[in-house]
Scaffold this active site. Structure first.
Site, mmCIF file in Angstrom:
data_model
loop_
_atom_site.group_PDB
_atom_site.id
_atom_site.type_symbol
_atom_site.label_atom_id
_atom_site.label_comp_id
_atom_site.label_asym_id
_atom_site.label_seq_id
_atom_site.Cartn_x
_atom_site.Cartn_y
_atom_site.Cartn_z
ATOM 1 C CD GLU A 322 -32.082 9.754 24.119
ATOM 2 O OE1 GLU A 322 -31.206 8.995 23.771
ATOM 3 O OE2 GLU A 322 -31.594 10.281 25.089
ATOM 4 C CG HIS A 351 -27.283 26.902 -2.941
ATOM 5 N ND1 HIS A 351 -27.577 27.521 -4.075
ATOM 6 C CD2 HIS A 351 -27.481 27.983 -2.030
ATOM 7 C CE1 HIS A 351 -27.452 28.879 -3.841
ATOM 8 N NE2 HIS A 351 -27.526 29.265 -2.786
ATOM 9 C CE LYS A 455 -26.651 3.110 26.128
ATOM 10 N NZ LYS A 455 -26.797 3.900 27.697
#
Length: 530
Positions: A322, A351, A455
């Site tokens: 950000e 793994h 937003k």
């Protein structure tokens, strides 16, 4: 490079601080000869900008704001005496409030002590508290901690199911600077309903961390919540963990917040050095710059060899991505900057995706985090002369070597043990490294225009949903495909969004929308059940 040469390079480049009990090893970043000296003029400019920031310069010009998260652990550095007093008094109020909760002086409306703690927030208002809770929490926690960190109904149901009958003894902390963050508001409303259904008075359980005069601040005052703690406009969400955002939940959980702040403060002091070899944050920033060519050309893979640091990669994702992920530099030039961050934990990752890291596409560099102390107390031998912790250390060293053999660069950060002080130091280290790197690549690390755009787009979707519902209710006997609905609304350009909204509405019974399914999904018909 031969092992003896690597050892000499390690000694030459290692940063170690006995006070912080922290080391930063950049020897597996292939700095060419003279690189640190070549970068020094740019770093000196970055140091100067950082000093101005700490002195109160408007470091976030887009929002005309100071950036003051460093003052949170050194109030005397704040440019105004009133700010220093607010920081000091807020910390005292946090500790007094937590002590009163632990002592039973602040209790649930029925008089029972609080046993559980529900944090409602999103982004930095959740990631910081979550990281502290996971890295420093344990069986001796004074409150059991839970989180609403999304607007996912099923996720909130899962948390409430875990709290169960303890809801009547649950303290709720709602965190939102503006008080209008939709995800946090939704979580608060869901929590309110859960309390009401249980016959409980939500306000008697609630605390706010918010900006002065915000919608949330007004709600808390009007409903007489248990307390309100400040969020200042000069502290960004992703750097708010050493404000009330992180300190209040941590103190309530039973974490020593004074030691957390002391660790951050001590690291801040070290990272103010203008001698690059004596500044661990500068060494990190230079490592990132070299590994990514200063253009974000490689991802950062975070591999902490400690289960308690699992959430550190998520915390750093926000802090780094950000802050650095910007389309324009500070001069308004398009640059498309950023460093992608992902990771899990070692040795689990050996793994999982380490196979690709060693053998596949070379589009990354690694940050290893090593914790020397395995556990509190002795360890058993899993085989003669070796403990589980010995294996963890061996896997870390083996992975580091195996990757470097294939030309995969890495940084290693080592701390002696996990403690409030060492976690505070790690937080401060990365906050400073991000700020210095942002200066090197000339971006504003302290705004987030892309988040605001998201937003706004979400708001547009909800507005369109309202228009769809209104039309369905006006014409209850009419069936619509997604295309027909978009045309009826005179929004043909929004046909895909319209289709997706209709699918979601029909999948949930809350809005009274039914679907008649067809062979081709885009020909499905939707209507109001009313």
């Amino acid at each position: 490079m031969q092992k003896q040469q690597l050892w000499e390079r390690y000694k030459n480049l290692l940063y170690h601080d006995a006070e912080l009990e922290l080391s930063v090893d950049t020897s597996r970043i292939d700095f060419p000869e003279g690189f640190l000296e070549k970068m020094d003029p740019r770093l000196q400019q970055a140091y100067q900008e950082m000093e101005a920031l700490e002195q109160g310069a408007v470091a976030n010009p887009d929002e005309h704001r100071m950036v003051g998260h460093y003052w949170l652990r050194a109030p005397e550095l704040a440019p105004e005496a009133t700010l220093a007093e607010e920081i000091t008094s807020t910390l005292a109020a946090i500790e007094a409030f937590a002590s009163s909760v632990h002592g039973g002086n602040i209790a649930a409306p029925d008089g029972h002590r609080f046993t559980d703690l529900l944090i409602i927030g999103i982004g930095g208002s959740a990631l910081g508290p979550q990281f502290l809770a996971d890295s420093l929490g344990g069986p001796k926690d004074l409150l059991r901690i839970w989180f609403f960190d999304n607007t996912d109904p099923d996720g909130m149901d899962k948390v409430l199911s875990g709290i169960g009958a303890a809801l009547k003894q649950t303290l709720v902390v709602v965190i939102s600077k503006s008080g209008g963050t939709k995800e946090t508001r939704n979580g608060m409303l869901e929590a309110c309903q859960a309390f009401e259904r249980a016959g409980l008075h939500f306000a008697g359980h609630a605390v706010a961390v918010t900006g002065s005069g915000s919608e949330l601040d007004r709600t808390a005052s009007r409903e007489n919540w248990l307390g309100v703690f400040p969020m200042w406009d000069w502290v960004g969400g992703r750097t708010s963990v050493t404000s009330a955002v992180g300190l209040l939940p941590a103190a309530l959980q039973g974490i020593d917040v004074d030691r957390l702040l002391a660790g951050a403060r001590a690291c801040d002091q070290k990272t103010r050095s203008r001698v690059t070899r004596e500044n661990p944050a500068a060494l990190l920033a230079l490592s990132w710059f070299h590994a990514t060519q200063g253009k974000g050309t490689r991802d950062m893979v975070l591999l902490p060899y400690k289960d308690r640091l699992l959430l550190f990669s998520r915390y750093l994702q926000q802090l780094i991505m950000e802050s650095l992920g910007k389309g324009l530099d500070r001069d308004g030039k398009e640059v498309l900057q950023g460093i992608a961050v992902y990771g899990n934990k070692g040795s689990t990752d050996q793994h999982a995706y380490v196979q690709q890291l060693r053998e596949g596409v070379h589009n990354f560099f690694v940050t290893f985090i090593e914790v020397l102390k395995d556990r509190q107390g002795p360890s058993m031998e899993v085989e003669p002369g070796a403990t589980s912790g010995d294996y963890l250390s061996g896997f870390f060293q083996g992975t580091r070597s195996a990757l470097y053999e294939k030309g995969r660069e890495s940084v290693t950060i080592t701390v002696r043990e996990l403690s409030p002080a060492s976690i505070g130091a790690l937080i401060a280290l990365y906050e400073r490294a991000v700020g210095l790197y942002a200066s090197l690549v000339n971006v504003n690390a302290y705004h987030q225009p892309g988040v605001e755009a998201g937003k706004e787009a979400a708001g547009a979707v909800l507005k369109l949903q309202g228009e769809i519902m209104e039309l369905l209710r006006r014409q209850p006997n009419r069936d619509f495909t997604g295309e027909e609905m978009a045309l009826a609304l005179a929004r043909p350009e929004e046909v895909e969004t319209t289709f997706m909204i209709l699918r979601h509405l029909a999948a949930n019974g809350d809005h009274g929308v039914s679907v008649t399914e067809k062979d081709k999904i885009w020909e499905n018909k939707y209507r109001s059940k009313d």
